[in-house]
Motif scaffolding. Structure first.
Motif, PDB file in Angstrom:
ATOM      1  N   THR A  25      14.884 -39.739 -17.118  1.00  0.00           N
ATOM      2  CA  THR A  25      14.848 -38.315 -16.786  1.00  0.00           C
ATOM      3  C   THR A  25      15.193 -37.493 -18.017  1.00  0.00           C
ATOM      4  O   THR A  25      16.143 -37.798 -18.731  1.00  0.00           O
ATOM      5  CB  THR A  25      15.836 -37.997 -15.650  1.00  0.00           C
ATOM      6  OG1 THR A  25      15.390 -38.656 -14.471  1.00  0.00           O
ATOM      7  CG2 THR A  25      15.927 -36.503 -15.384  1.00  0.00           C
ATOM      8  N   VAL A  26      14.403 -36.462 -18.246  1.00  0.00           N
ATOM      9  CA  VAL A  26      14.672 -35.501 -19.316  1.00  0.00           C
ATOM     10  C   VAL A  26      14.734 -34.111 -18.698  1.00  0.00           C
ATOM     11  O   VAL A  26      14.135 -33.855 -17.660  1.00  0.00           O
ATOM     12  CB  VAL A  26      13.613 -35.551 -20.440  1.00  0.00           C
ATOM     13  CG1 VAL A  26      13.623 -36.899 -21.137  1.00  0.00           C
ATOM     14  CG2 VAL A  26      12.240 -35.245 -19.897  1.00  0.00           C
ATOM     15  N   GLU A  27      15.471 -33.244 -19.352  1.00  0.00           N
ATOM     16  CA  GLU A  27      15.606 -31.865 -18.900  1.00  0.00           C
ATOM     17  C   GLU A  27      14.832 -30.967 -19.850  1.00  0.00           C
ATOM     18  O   GLU A  27      14.938 -31.092 -21.060  1.00  0.00           O
ATOM     19  CB  GLU A  27      17.081 -31.480 -18.872  1.00  0.00           C
ATOM     20  CG  GLU A  27      17.364 -30.139 -18.265  1.00  0.00           C
ATOM     21  CD  GLU A  27      18.861 -29.854 -18.149  1.00  0.00           C
ATOM     22  OE1 GLU A  27      19.217 -28.923 -17.422  1.00  0.00           O
ATOM     23  OE2 GLU A  27      19.665 -30.573 -18.793  1.00  0.00           O
ATOM     24  N   ASP A  28      14.061 -30.070 -19.265  1.00  0.00           N
ATOM     25  CA  ASP A  28      13.268 -29.113 -20.022  1.00  0.00           C
ATOM     26  C   ASP A  28      13.621 -27.722 -19.496  1.00  0.00           C
ATOM     27  O   ASP A  28      14.276 -27.597 -18.462  1.00  0.00           O
ATOM     28  CB  ASP A  28      11.778 -29.437 -19.824  1.00  0.00           C
ATOM     29  CG  ASP A  28      10.884 -28.762 -20.842  1.00  0.00           C
ATOM     30  OD1 ASP A  28      11.386 -28.075 -21.750  1.00  0.00           O
ATOM     31  OD2 ASP A  28       9.653 -28.908 -20.718  1.00  0.00           O
ATOM     32  N   PHE A  29      13.194 -26.686 -20.182  1.00  0.00           N
ATOM     33  CA  PHE A  29      13.599 -25.333 -19.819  1.00  0.00           C
ATOM     34  C   PHE A  29      12.433 -24.341 -19.818  1.00  0.00           C
ATOM     35  O   PHE A  29      12.469 -23.332 -20.512  1.00  0.00           O
ATOM     36  CB  PHE A  29      14.709 -24.861 -20.775  1.00  0.00           C
ATOM     37  CG  PHE A  29      15.850 -25.826 -20.841  1.00  0.00           C
ATOM     38  CD1 PHE A  29      16.829 -25.836 -19.871  1.00  0.00           C
ATOM     39  CD2 PHE A  29      15.917 -26.771 -21.851  1.00  0.00           C
ATOM     40  CE1 PHE A  29      17.867 -26.753 -19.911  1.00  0.00           C
ATOM     41  CE2 PHE A  29      16.948 -27.694 -21.904  1.00  0.00           C
ATOM     42  CZ  PHE A  29      17.938 -27.690 -20.929  1.00  0.00           C
ATOM     43  N   PRO A  30      11.408 -24.598 -18.995  1.00  0.00           N
ATOM     44  CA  PRO A  30      10.287 -23.649 -18.939  1.00  0.00           C
ATOM     45  C   PRO A  30      10.632 -22.447 -18.060  1.00  0.00           C
ATOM     46  O   PRO A  30      11.410 -22.572 -17.111  1.00  0.00           O
ATOM     47  CB  PRO A  30       9.174 -24.483 -18.312  1.00  0.00           C
ATOM     48  CG  PRO A  30       9.911 -25.425 -17.402  1.00  0.00           C
ATOM     49  CD  PRO A  30      11.199 -25.752 -18.144  1.00  0.00           C
ATOM     50  N   TRP A  31      10.070 -21.341 -18.346  1.00  0.00           N
ATOM     51  CA  TRP A  31      10.148 -20.138 -17.501  1.00  0.00           C
ATOM     52  C   TRP A  31      11.565 -19.701 -17.167  1.00  0.00           C
ATOM     53  O   TRP A  31      11.818 -19.104 -16.123  1.00  0.00           O
ATOM     54  CB  TRP A  31       9.374 -20.333 -16.188  1.00  0.00           C
ATOM     55  CG  TRP A  31       8.061 -20.996 -16.351  1.00  0.00           C
ATOM     56  CD1 TRP A  31       6.972 -20.506 -17.011  1.00  0.00           C
ATOM     57  CD2 TRP A  31       7.689 -22.286 -15.876  1.00  0.00           C
ATOM     58  NE1 TRP A  31       5.937 -21.413 -16.966  1.00  0.00           N
ATOM     59  CE2 TRP A  31       6.363 -22.516 -16.277  1.00  0.00           C
ATOM     60  CE3 TRP A  31       8.343 -23.281 -15.151  1.00  0.00           C
ATOM     61  CZ2 TRP A  31       5.677 -23.687 -15.975  1.00  0.00           C
ATOM     62  CZ3 TRP A  31       7.664 -24.434 -14.859  1.00  0.00           C
ATOM     63  CH2 TRP A  31       6.354 -24.626 -15.266  1.00  0.00           C
ATOM     64  N   GLY A  32      12.535 -20.036 -18.000  1.00  0.00           N
ATOM     65  CA  GLY A  32      13.910 -19.633 -17.727  1.00  0.00           C
ATOM     66  C   GLY A  32      14.592 -20.462 -16.653  1.00  0.00           C
ATOM     67  O   GLY A  32      15.584 -20.038 -16.074  1.00  0.00           O
ATOM     68  N   HIS A  33      14.060 -21.640 -16.349  1.00  0.00           N
ATOM     69  CA  HIS A  33      14.638 -22.531 -15.352  1.00  0.00           C
ATOM     70  C   HIS A  33      14.912 -23.901 -15.971  1.00  0.00           C
ATOM     71  O   HIS A  33      14.379 -24.230 -17.020  1.00  0.00           O
ATOM     72  CB  HIS A  33      13.666 -22.722 -14.175  1.00  0.00           C
ATOM     73  CG  HIS A  33      13.532 -21.519 -13.320  1.00  0.00           C
ATOM     74  ND1 HIS A  33      12.689 -20.486 -13.627  1.00  0.00           N
ATOM     75  CD2 HIS A  33      14.136 -21.183 -12.163  1.00  0.00           C
ATOM     76  CE1 HIS A  33      12.776 -19.557 -12.702  1.00  0.00           C
ATOM     77  NE2 HIS A  33      13.640 -19.954 -11.802  1.00  0.00           N
TER      78      HIS A  33
END
Length: 134
Positions: A25-33
């Motif tokens: 699992t990786v965390e990404d930050f699109p669209w302010g989420h």
């Protein structure tokens, strides 16, 4: 990758920690989420917070989406994602969401998008029991 979005609500942080415990699992930050993806490809959880301290979590629940709609604050996810089994849970800053149930749903969401071999090799995480305040 967009800028990091820091979750402030304690229960949102708890769900984030549970999501990151799944393999690859990786965390990404699109669209302010905050978006949590398996192997950086397919998302299984989106999280965000509002200006009043509330928070939301959207998960893909292909098998229990109707059951999940019974949770207070749950609705089919917008933008056509609800048709694909996505459910969004919205909670106020003071809400007491059913965290064991949300973490259980998180397992279904991860498995819905994870590669079959990876999913089969991973035992579900233990669902923490919440202690009652005395």
């Amino acid at each position: 990758m967009s800028a990091t979005v820091k979750l402030k609500h304690a229960l949102a942080k708890e769900l984030r920690k549970a999501a990151l415990a799944f393999p690859e699992t990786v965390e990404d930050f699109p669209w302010g989420h905050n978006a949590f993806k398996v192997a950086g490809k397919k998302a299984f959880l989106f999280m965000g917070e509002d200006e009043k301290g509330g928070w939301s979590a959207s998960m893909k629940l292909p098998f229990r989406n109707d059951e999940a709609l019974a949770v207070k604050g749950a609705q089919r996810t917008e933008y056509g994602l609800g048709r694909a089994g996505w459910i969004t849970f919205r909670f106020t800053a003071k809400a007491k969401p059913p965290m064991p149930k949300l973490i259980d749903y998180l397992d279904e969401s991860w498995r819905a998008v994870a590669p079959k071999k990876l999913s089969a090799a991973f035992a579900p995480p233990a669902v923490p029991k919440r202690r009652k305040a005395t």
